[in-house]
Design a protein around this motif. Structure first.
Motif, PDB file in Angstrom:
ATOM      1  N   THR A 162     -34.476  10.887  27.074  1.00  0.00           N
ATOM      2  CA  THR A 162     -33.237  10.513  26.387  1.00  0.00           C
ATOM      3  C   THR A 162     -33.352   9.163  25.685  1.00  0.00           C
ATOM      4  O   THR A 162     -33.009   9.055  24.498  1.00  0.00           O
ATOM      5  CB  THR A 162     -32.053  10.534  27.374  1.00  0.00           C
ATOM      6  OG1 THR A 162     -31.892  11.861  27.875  1.00  0.00           O
ATOM      7  CG2 THR A 162     -30.767  10.087  26.683  1.00  0.00           C
TER       8      THR A 162
ATOM      9  N   HIS B  96     -35.370   9.492  22.560  1.00  0.00           N
ATOM     10  CA  HIS B  96     -34.909  10.566  21.652  1.00  0.00           C
ATOM     11  C   HIS B  96     -36.011  11.601  21.423  1.00  0.00           C
ATOM     12  O   HIS B  96     -36.278  12.018  20.295  1.00  0.00           O
ATOM     13  CB  HIS B  96     -34.455   9.979  20.313  1.00  0.00           C
ATOM     14  CG  HIS B  96     -33.406   8.913  20.462  1.00  0.00           C
ATOM     15  ND1 HIS B  96     -32.109   9.183  20.850  1.00  0.00           N
ATOM     16  CD2 HIS B  96     -33.476   7.560  20.296  1.00  0.00           C
ATOM     17  CE1 HIS B  96     -31.420   8.050  20.901  1.00  0.00           C
ATOM     18  NE2 HIS B  96     -32.222   7.047  20.585  1.00  0.00           N
TER      19      HIS B  96
ATOM     20  N   THR C 232     -36.385  14.790  21.351  1.00  0.00           N
ATOM     21  CA  THR C 232     -35.494  15.954  21.299  1.00  0.00           C
ATOM     22  C   THR C 232     -36.219  17.281  21.466  1.00  0.00           C
ATOM     23  O   THR C 232     -35.588  18.303  21.731  1.00  0.00           O
ATOM     24  CB  THR C 232     -34.720  15.966  19.974  1.00  0.00           C
ATOM     25  OG1 THR C 232     -35.664  15.943  18.875  1.00  0.00           O
ATOM     26  CG2 THR C 232     -33.803  14.753  19.870  1.00  0.00           C
TER      27      THR C 232
ATOM     28  N   ASP D  42     -43.151  14.203  19.398  1.00  0.00           N
ATOM     29  CA  ASP D  42     -42.638  13.599  20.626  1.00  0.00           C
ATOM     30  C   ASP D  42     -43.742  12.951  21.449  1.00  0.00           C
ATOM     31  O   ASP D  42     -43.552  11.874  22.034  1.00  0.00           O
ATOM     32  CB  ASP D  42     -41.910  14.640  21.468  1.00  0.00           C
ATOM     33  CG  ASP D  42     -40.466  14.855  21.013  1.00  0.00           C
ATOM     34  OD1 ASP D  42     -40.071  14.305  19.963  1.00  0.00           O
ATOM     35  OD2 ASP D  42     -39.731  15.582  21.715  1.00  0.00           O
TER      36      ASP D  42
END
Length: 373
Positions: free
Chosen positions: A223, A226, A228, A274
């Protein structure tokens, strides 16, 4: 779709795509793309992709062997596929695809454990028994004599439960540990990579916090950064959309897989972007205080072979990169970054085996070693 073993008999007719970020006007160097292509031509895998991030921008490339084609309207964002005749290879890897990251999960779990150490909620010198009393007993195994540091650095001597399960059996953490402690331990203090270590660390996180390692990683890492496209799927067998196909070494389609075959040692699902973001943030010190980051990068306990959820690799040119790899049925991933986090590379293939083991270091060297004109 032809199985992998059929693809290997086809003439190699490769499709290579390069996407450079709008922030960079300099084309990415061809060496890393050539190295990526060799994963298909020499490594005998259906498809491969990489994403690099550095100060000048980002670079994405993918390559695949010929496969059954599908309409481009199923391929994702405009401009992410070729050829331009309305079809794309079915094994094409798109930039936003989700995939299983295997043992890269260990970097996330180690980060959570070190954060808890920084908060004085545990100590790396704590015995396993202090948090999981009586669990590690039998066949010469004794949790009273093992520390959390030994688990983090793979120097506990505990057997690897996946040597028995071959990564195909869905297990609870307790079942995985019981399989491991049915075997006598290796020599304590010697580096011996074992997935059991990180299953136990996941259990320790839950005992200390009252929440699962997945929940803690989500609120402490996923979180805030971020991420996602990153998740801990638990028992969910399917991948989030978008995603491609995944193949076992024998060519069978294993896209759907129960993540409980790996648990805290390899459950993670993520994306190329990510992973680059996570490792850059980790090495910059965004996730750990300086003391804990130093401990994570200290390979002395494992005799220079492993830190804590990270390992270093010295390339032929003398450059050292840090990161981790991940292998789980149907997927192999490798992330590497410079210590200053200014350059990060993640590459992945959609199977768990690369035929030529020299191809991975060659790809890393193509990206991280100084380039001559």
């Amino acid at each position: 779709m032809p199985p992998l073993r059929t693809l290997l008999t086809l003439p190699v007719s490769l499709v290579l795509l390069v996407l450079a970020s709008t922030t960079s006007t300099t084309p990415a160097p061809p060496a890393v793309d050539t190295a990526l292509t060799r994963l298909v031509t020499q490594g005998r895998i259906p498809a491969a992709a990489l994403l690099t991030d550095e100060g000048s921008g980002s670079h994405f490339a993918h390559v695949e062997a010929p496969t059954t084609a599908v309409p481009t309207d199923a391929a994702g964002p405009t401009g992410t596929v070729r050829p331009s005749d309305g079809i794309r290879p079915a094994d094409a890897i798109r930039p936003a695809d989700h995939f299983r990251a295997g043992s890269i999960t260990k970097s996330f779990v180690a980060t959570v454990v070190l954060q808890l150490a920084a908060e004085h909620r545990l100590s790396l010198s704590d015995s396993v028994d202090a948090h999981l009393p009586g669990l590690v007993r039998g066949s010469g195994n004794d949790g009273r004599a093992l520390t959390l540091r030994a688990l983090l650095t793979h120097t506990s001597g505990l057997a690897d439960f996946t040597a028995d399960t071959k990564g195909t059996l869905s297990l609870t953490p307790l079942q995985a540990v019981r399989i491991a402690i049915a075997h006598p331990p290796a020599e304590r203090g010697r580096f011996e990579y074992s997935n059991t270590n990180y299953v136990l660390l996941g259990m320790v996180v839950e005992q200390v916090t009252g929440r699962s390692y997945a929940t803690e990683a989500e609120r402490r890492i996923i979180t805030p950064l971020h991420l996602t496209g990153t998740s801990f799927p638990g028992a969910r067998r399917s991948l989030p959309d978008p995603h491609g196909r995944a193949y076992a070494a024998d060519g069978s389609d294993v896209t759907d897989l129960d993540p409980r075959v790996a648990g805290a040692a390899g459950e993670l699902v993520t994306t190329l972007a990510d992973l680059n973001r996570f490792y850059a943030a980790l090495l910059r010190g965004d996730l750990l205080p300086p003391r804990q980051l130093r401990e994570m990068l200290d390979t002395s306990t494992a005799h220079g072979l492993y830190g804590m959820g990270l390992y270093s690799e010295k390339l032929p040119c003398g450059t050292t990169v840090w990161g981790h790899n991940g292998r789980i049925t149907g997927s192999y991933v490798r992330t590497a970054a410079t210590l200053d986090a200014r350059r990060v590379l993640t590459f992945r293939v959609n199977t768990d085996a690369i035929a030529d083991p020299d191809l991975e270091p060659a790809l890393l060297a193509a990206e991280f070693c100084p380039r001559t004109p």
